[in-house]
Design an enzyme around this catalytic site. Structure first.
Site, PDB file in Angstrom:
ATOM      1  N   LYS A 221       0.597  -1.203  -0.103  1.00 14.27           N
ATOM      2  CA  LYS A 221       0.308   0.237   0.165  1.00 14.27           C
ATOM      3  C   LYS A 221       0.696   1.498  -0.344  1.00 14.27           C
ATOM      4  O   LYS A 221       0.485   2.056  -0.792  1.00 14.27           O
ATOM      5  CB  LYS A 221      -0.854  -0.025   1.200  1.00 14.27           C
ATOM      6  CG  LYS A 221      -1.646  -1.051   1.384  1.00 14.27           C
ATOM      7  CD  LYS A 221      -2.847  -1.319   2.539  1.00 14.27           C
ATOM      8  CE  LYS A 221      -1.968  -1.136   3.884  1.00 14.27           C
ATOM      9  NZ  LYS A 221      -1.047  -2.296   4.431  1.00 14.27           N
TER      10      LYS A 221
ATOM     11  N   ARG B 182      -7.829   0.858  10.357  1.00 16.63           N
ATOM     12  CA  ARG B 182      -7.554   0.084  10.446  1.00 16.63           C
ATOM     13  C   ARG B 182      -7.945  -1.208  11.782  1.00 16.63           C
ATOM     14  O   ARG B 182      -7.861  -2.217  12.125  1.00 16.63           O
ATOM     15  CB  ARG B 182      -6.410   0.073  11.437  1.00 16.63           C
ATOM     16  CG  ARG B 182      -5.252  -1.030  10.125  1.00 16.63           C
ATOM     17  CD  ARG B 182      -3.633  -0.625  11.232  1.00 16.63           C
ATOM     18  NE  ARG B 182      -2.568  -1.437  11.178  1.00 16.63           N
ATOM     19  CZ  ARG B 182      -1.909  -0.791  10.260  1.00 16.63           C
ATOM     20  NH1 ARG B 182      -2.069   0.158   9.749  1.00 16.63           N
ATOM     21  NH2 ARG B 182      -0.583  -1.559   9.472  1.00 16.63           N
TER      22      ARG B 182
ATOM     23  N   ARG C 283      11.848  -7.098   3.394  1.00 21.11           N
ATOM     24  CA  ARG C 283      11.529  -5.519   4.495  1.00 21.11           C
ATOM     25  C   ARG C 283      12.475  -4.967   5.519  1.00 21.11           C
ATOM     26  O   ARG C 283      13.553  -4.083   5.863  1.00 21.11           O
ATOM     27  CB  ARG C 283      10.338  -4.646   4.452  1.00 21.11           C
ATOM     28  CG  ARG C 283      10.461  -3.565   4.572  1.00 21.11           C
ATOM     29  CD  ARG C 283       8.912  -3.066   4.727  1.00 21.11           C
ATOM     30  NE  ARG C 283       8.057  -3.477   5.149  1.00 21.11           N
ATOM     31  CZ  ARG C 283       6.820  -3.146   5.567  1.00 21.11           C
ATOM     32  NH1 ARG C 283       6.147  -2.272   4.718  1.00 21.11           N
ATOM     33  NH2 ARG C 283       5.814  -3.511   6.538  1.00 21.11           N
TER      34      ARG C 283
ATOM     35  N   ARG D 118      12.699  -2.527  10.062  1.00 18.55           N
ATOM     36  CA  ARG D 118      11.613  -2.104  11.163  1.00 18.55           C
ATOM     37  C   ARG D 118      12.209  -3.214  11.843  1.00 18.55           C
ATOM     38  O   ARG D 118      11.910  -4.251  11.386  1.00 18.55           O
ATOM     39  CB  ARG D 118      10.535  -1.976  10.536  1.00 18.55           C
ATOM     40  CG  ARG D 118      10.455  -0.748   9.939  1.00 18.55           C
ATOM     41  CD  ARG D 118       9.538  -0.249   9.167  1.00 18.55           C
ATOM     42  NE  ARG D 118       8.037  -1.184   8.942  1.00 18.55           N
ATOM     43  CZ  ARG D 118       7.184  -1.037   8.793  1.00 18.55           C
ATOM     44  NH1 ARG D 118       6.373   0.063   7.943  1.00 18.55           N
ATOM     45  NH2 ARG D 118       5.616  -1.494   8.985  1.00 18.55           N
TER      46      ARG D 118
END
Ligand code: ADP
Length: 194
Positions: A24, A96, A135, A141
């Site tokens: 997204k 969410r 990622r 992260r």
């Protein structure tokens, strides 16, 4: 494409829905740079607060690091002021939860506008885990560590999947296949926005 550019003259509000790792943020960034949309990402806002070490950032950090959702009131407050003045908005990562979705409807109703489209990024779970691990290697992260990933998937199923149903009931969802290259997904997205 032409139609989308023409849309820049009027106000457009779009929600991107889909599980963590569905792409997204990547696609929202693309529409922002190419077509001038404003990208409102609650995840980015939270990372910015944490990065600057603000009180709000410290508060959200405890939830974020574990892959838990930040409380509804906190994210609703974060989005409220930015939403009011913005035209041509892509909401990414918000709403969410069903209460967040209801709050968004309420906020938009108060300013006399409505959501134009809800784009649901559909993607297979194995593919997602693969993407999130990549990622983590690139961006580092903390919420992309394996345990946090699994937890975020559970949170998604429990809290966010019902948001898709919330919008489906109102007939506002367009589903796109989020598997494939970034450009393939982009083309499907542009097709869905026409
Ligand atoms: P992803 O889509 O990969 O999960 P995001 O950047 O959208 O990444 O979100 C990362 C984290 O930020 C979430 O796991 C959660 O802790 C927090 N967060 C982002 N948006 C919201 C929201 N709308 N409500 C509650 N928590 C949120």
């Amino acid at each position: 494409m032409g139609k989308l550019i023409r849309l820049r003259g009027i106000e457009v509000r779009i929600v991107f829905l889909g599980p963590p790792g569905a792409g997204k943020g990547t696609q929202a960034g693309m529409l922002t740079s190419e077509l001038g949309y404003v990208h409102l990402s609650t995840g980015d806002m939270i990372r910015d607060e944490m990065g600057r070490g603000t009180e709000l950032g410290k508060f959200t950090q405890t939830f974020y690091d574990k892959g838990d959702l930040v409380p509804d009131e906190t994210v609703i407050d974060m989005i409220k002021e930015r939403l009011a003045g913005a035209e041509n908005v892509i909401l990414d990562g918000f709403p969410r939860t069903v209460p967040q979705a209801a709050s968004l409807d309420d906020q938009l109703y108060r300013i006399g506008v409505s959501l134009d489209k809800v784009i649901y990024f559909s993607v297979d779970v194995d593919e997602l885990i693969d993407r999130l691990e990549k990622r983590r290697d690139i961006e580092g992260r903390v919420d992309d560590e394996p345990e946090a990933i699994r937890h975020r998937m559970d949170v998604y199923d429990r809290e966010t999947a019902p948001v898709v149903d919330y919008y489906r009931d109102g007939d506002r969802v367009i589903q796109i296949d989020a598997l494939g290259t970034i450009d393939e997904v982009r083309d499907r997205l542009i097709g869905a926005l026409k």
